[in-house]
Design an enzyme around this catalytic site. Structure first.
Site, short mmCIF file in Angstrom:
data_model
loop_
_atom_site.label_atom_id
_atom_site.label_comp_id
_atom_site.label_asym_id
_atom_site.label_seq_id
_atom_site.Cartn_x
_atom_site.Cartn_y
_atom_site.Cartn_z
N CYS A 2 -13.82 10.27 22.14
CA CYS A 2 -15.20 10.71 21.36
C CYS A 2 -14.77 11.93 20.33
CB CYS A 2 -16.16 11.13 22.49
SG CYS A 2 -16.43 10.06 23.70
N ARG A 27 -13.06 8.14 16.14
CA ARG A 27 -12.49 8.72 17.56
C ARG A 27 -13.54 7.81 18.72
NH1 ARG A 27 -9.92 13.27 17.61
NH2 ARG A 27 -10.49 13.46 19.91
N TRP A 76 -16.97 6.92 22.99
CA TRP A 76 -16.39 5.83 23.18
C TRP A 76 -16.50 5.92 24.81
CZ3 TRP A 76 -12.05 4.82 26.59
CH2 TRP A 76 -11.59 3.60 26.51
N ASN A 102 -15.99 15.30 25.57
CA ASN A 102 -15.07 14.30 25.26
C ASN A 102 -14.18 14.63 26.29
OD1 ASN A 102 -13.09 12.76 24.23
ND2 ASN A 102 -12.15 14.27 22.89
N GLY A 103 -13.72 13.51 27.14
CA GLY A 103 -12.90 13.78 28.20
C GLY A 103 -13.42 12.67 29.40
N GLU A 482 5.46 -4.58 16.88
CA GLU A 482 4.48 -3.77 16.17
C GLU A 482 3.61 -4.64 15.20
OE1 GLU A 482 3.14 -0.89 16.41
OE2 GLU A 482 2.13 -0.69 14.62
N LYS A 486 -0.43 -5.17 15.69
CA LYS A 486 -1.44 -4.95 14.45
C LYS A 486 -2.23 -6.30 14.34
CE LYS A 486 -1.20 -1.73 13.42
NZ LYS A 486 -0.53 -0.52 14.17
N GLU A 489 -4.79 -6.26 17.46
CA GLU A 489 -5.74 -5.31 17.68
C GLU A 489 -6.99 -5.16 16.51
OE1 GLU A 489 -4.76 -1.22 17.19
OE2 GLU A 489 -2.84 -1.68 15.95
N HIS A 505 13.75 -19.35 27.59
CA HIS A 505 13.41 -19.10 28.94
C HIS A 505 12.09 -19.25 29.55
CE1 HIS A 505 17.77 -18.22 29.37
NE2 HIS A 505 17.59 -17.19 28.33
N LYS A 605 -9.29 5.74 18.00
CA LYS A 605 -8.25 6.33 17.56
C LYS A 605 -7.30 7.23 18.52
CE LYS A 605 -5.58 7.04 13.91
NZ LYS A 605 -4.60 5.81 13.51
C1 F6R Z 1 -2.15 0.98 17.33
C2 F6R Z 1 -2.44 2.19 17.48
C3 F6R Z 1 -2.24 2.70 18.99
C4 F6R Z 1 -1.54 4.16 19.18
C5 F6R Z 1 -1.47 4.76 20.78
C6 F6R Z 1 -0.68 5.99 20.65
O1 F6R Z 1 -2.31 0.68 15.96
O2 F6R Z 1 -2.68 3.20 16.82
O3 F6R Z 1 -1.28 1.74 19.78
O4 F6R Z 1 -0.30 4.08 18.42
O5 F6R Z 1 -2.89 4.62 21.10
O6 F6R Z 1 -1.59 6.85 20.07
P1 F6R Z 1 -0.83 8.14 19.56
O7 F6R Z 1 0.52 7.89 18.68
O8 F6R Z 1 -2.02 8.97 18.84
O9 F6R Z 1 -0.15 8.89 20.81
#
Ligand code: F6R
Length: 610
Positions: A2, A27, A76, A102-103, A482, A486, A489, A505, A605
């Site tokens: 949040c 966030r 969030w 937040n938390g 990755e 990408k 998500e 397999h 994020k």
């Molecule tokens: C995907 C993404 C997430 C972060 C993950 C870890 O695009 O951004 O998978 O990589 O939540 O976040 P950090 O790097 O902030 O610990």
């Protein structure tokens, strides 16, 4: 998860809070709210489910709310679905205390039941409301005393902003395992989850530590420890421009951040290469310690974990030291085998990811040496690691990470070369070649970005597919993880990344006519092996997009409907180049599907909950 913002000064608070929230919306974005205290209007609380815009419309962009002290929140959801009622700020039954949080308050049910037994009525399903009610319960005539008493009852994590109508010229902040920044203005002061929310107004900031409580008035910020002893805070000056946190003419932050990658890498790499030698001045690990290493553990989540997966391949090859890569959410509960000869590298863009932070603490407890690879300066992980190497990517706003991934990888390259040098694992020629190639990475990335239109075309062709596979071997496989993340998500297309040799397999049964397979074949040594796997899926009807180097174009032309070429460097650097077309592909697919690219559904994020 949040976003919190607080303001106290002599101007109208609401527009400042809304502007701060707009910078924190990444966030969390399922609802938002503000609480403002005004001499004439008293405490005014406005909340709205949905994006921040709904709240802005509700309060006429702040013009409808009067007062010079206030708190804002963008949510969030954890406890209680997104709704007007569950949005923050939460106000106590008496109407005296407003709280943003937040938390997660882990013992909120017990506290709630206790308060209910004393006749207190709750209106939301959230854990946060417990804090507002609890502070009010303890509040007689000393708000700080009430906050300390309430916090002593609370278990879990919190970054809190608290407003009490009996002390209308101040806001109170408290932190445990959730980021909070204090911003020092001129005749006004700020509170926020992240510096992006305050740098429009001030660059003079300090970072709250766990257990600290701060009292902000227009003229001062006083910080105390949990026993209310005064704490002297170190001040930091934010050295990046506000434009770094704005779209600057791009349609989305994600595409802006993709395009920023060459420069981000330059800023990350170049100052750490002097006279063709990697120099990590910010690292305190001495040579004796590096020589005594038995194992490296890399611990991270999501894309940062994928950086670890790629790094394992080149670190083991360079150093001949075992490298284990773990998901932080697993590492923290798996009784890891680490000791003082283990270096635990934690990778995190935000520096606040709850699982990574917990894994870091566990590794330290077990006696390991810890090194953080972190983007956000002053974040919890950066502060708690024995050493930190910042990625210097600048603010990353899009929820899907791009430039942080690239710069994390950049730091791991530097680290690998530095360790290999200390351990004497590379001939002077090979070391020199690798350093020269590392310096070339940003300009090679620019060449890759020039293929934007080709990738856009391919994305337009394939955006309707419901399932997309990424296959590759070795470092290509790690990079495919990755690419696949990408895509899923931000476009919501089901996708899997597979080690190409593993398909037979089981997973190859999912391939049917028209299935799109993105074949990653930049690793020259295993090109022929990967090619065999490409032929296998092609002969079962798959459509192939291939990502490879110029040398292999001819071989690929007979199999692939689309080819993306990347310049050829040493294999260890190929993921750095090859991940960029995958980011672009995901971006353009999502764009064609009309997705909310910067704020994908259900995500946020900075994941500060477990
Ligand atoms: C995907 C993404 C997430 C972060 C993950 C870890 O695009 O951004 O998978 O990589 O939540 O976040 P950090 O790097 O902030 O610990």
């Amino acid at each position: 998860m949040c976003g919190i913002v607080g303001f106290v000064g002599h101007e109208e608070a609401a527009p400042i809070l809304l502007e701060g929230l707009s910078r924190l919306e990444y966030r969390g974005y399922d609802s938002a709210g503000i609480a403002v205290y005004g001499q004439e209007d008293g405490l005014q609380v406005y909340k709205a489910k949905g994006r921040l815009k709904a709240l802005c419309d509700l309060v006429d962009n702040g013009a409808a709310v009067h007062g010079t002290v206030g708190l804002g929140h963008t949510r969030w959801a954890t406890h209680g679905q997104p709704s007007d009622l569950n949005s923050h700020p939460h106000v106590s039954q008496s109407g005296r205390i407003a709280v943003v949080h937040n938390g997660i308050i882990e013992n909120y049910l017990t506290l709630r039941q206790r308060l209910q037994a004393r006749g207190i009525h709750f209106v939301s399903e959230t854990d946060t409301e417990v804090v507002a009610q609890l502070v009010d319960y303890y509040y007689k005539d000393d708000i700080m005393d009430a906050v300390v008493k309430a916090l002593s009852q609370v278990e879990g994590s919190y970054a809190l902003g608290i407003l009490c109508i009996d002390c209308p010229d101040q806001i109170i902040a408290a932190r445990k395992d959730g980021p909070l920044v204090l911003g020092y203005g001129d005749g006004c002061n700020f509170l926020a989850s992240d510096v992006t929310a305050v740098i429009e107004h001030t660059r003079d900031v300090s970072y709250m530590e766990d257990g600290e409580i701060a009292v902000l008035t227009a003229d001062s910020i006083k910080v105390y420890d949990s026993l209310l002893n005064p704490v002297e805070k170190e001040h930091f000056t934010v050295d990046w421009e506000i434009s770094a946190a704005e779209k600057g003419g791009y349609e989305h932050f994600m595409i802006k951040e993709i395009m920023e990658q060459p420069d981000a890498l330059r800023k990350c790499l170049f100052p750490r290469i002097k006279n063709h030698k990697v120099v990590l001045e910010d690292l305190s690990l001495d040579e004796e310690y590096i020589r005594s290493l038995h194992k490296i553990d890399i611990v991270a989540c999501g894309s940062s974990y994928h950086v670890g997966m790629v790094s394992k391949y080149f670190l083991e090859s360079l150093l001949r030291i075992p490298v284990e890569v773990s998901l932080a959410s697993e590492f923290r509960y798996c009784d890891p085998i680490v000791d003082e000869h283990t270096l635990v590298i934690v990778i995190s863009q935000s520096g606040e990811t709850a699982d990574t932070l917990a894994a870091l603490r566990q590794a330290k407890k077990l006696g390991a040496r810890t090194l953080g690879v972190v983007n956000v300066v002053g974040s919890s992980i950066a502060k708690e690691c024995d050493d930190v190497l910042y990625t210097w990517a600048g603010p990353e706003i899009a929820v899907a990470t791009t430039k942080a991934y690239s710069t994390q990888l950049g730091v791991l390259y530097l680290l690998g070369l530095h360790f290999a040098d200390v351990l004497g694992r590379l001939s002077p020629d090979r070391y020199d070649t690798l350093v020269r190639q590392l310096l070339l990475l940003p300009s090679c990335l620019e060449q890759v970005l020039e293929q934007k239109e080709n990738i856009q075309y391919l994305a337009f062709h394939y955006f309707n597919h419901e399932s997309i596979f990424f296959i590759g071997r070795n470092i290509d496989y790690a990079m495919g993880l990755e690419g696949s993340l990408k895509l899923k998500e931000i476009s919501y297309i089901h996708s899997e990344a597979y080690a190409a040799g593993e398909l037979k397999h089981g997973t190859i049964s999912l391939i049917e006519p028209g299935t799109l397979v993105v074949a990653l074949a930049t690793y020259g040594k295993l090109f022929d092996k990967t090619m065999s796997n490409i032929v296998e899926v092609k002969s079962r009807g798959a459509d192939i997009i291939a990502l490879t180097t110029e040398e292999h174009t001819a071989a690929m032309e007979s199999q692939a409907s689309g080819i993306i070429l990347v310049p050829e460097l040493d294999p260890m650097f190929m993921p750095s180049l090859a991940v960029v077309p995958l980011q672009l592909f995901a971006y353009y697919v999502a764009l064609n599907r009309g997705c909310d690219i910067d704020k994908p559904r259900n995500l946020a994020k900075s994941v500060t909950v477990e």
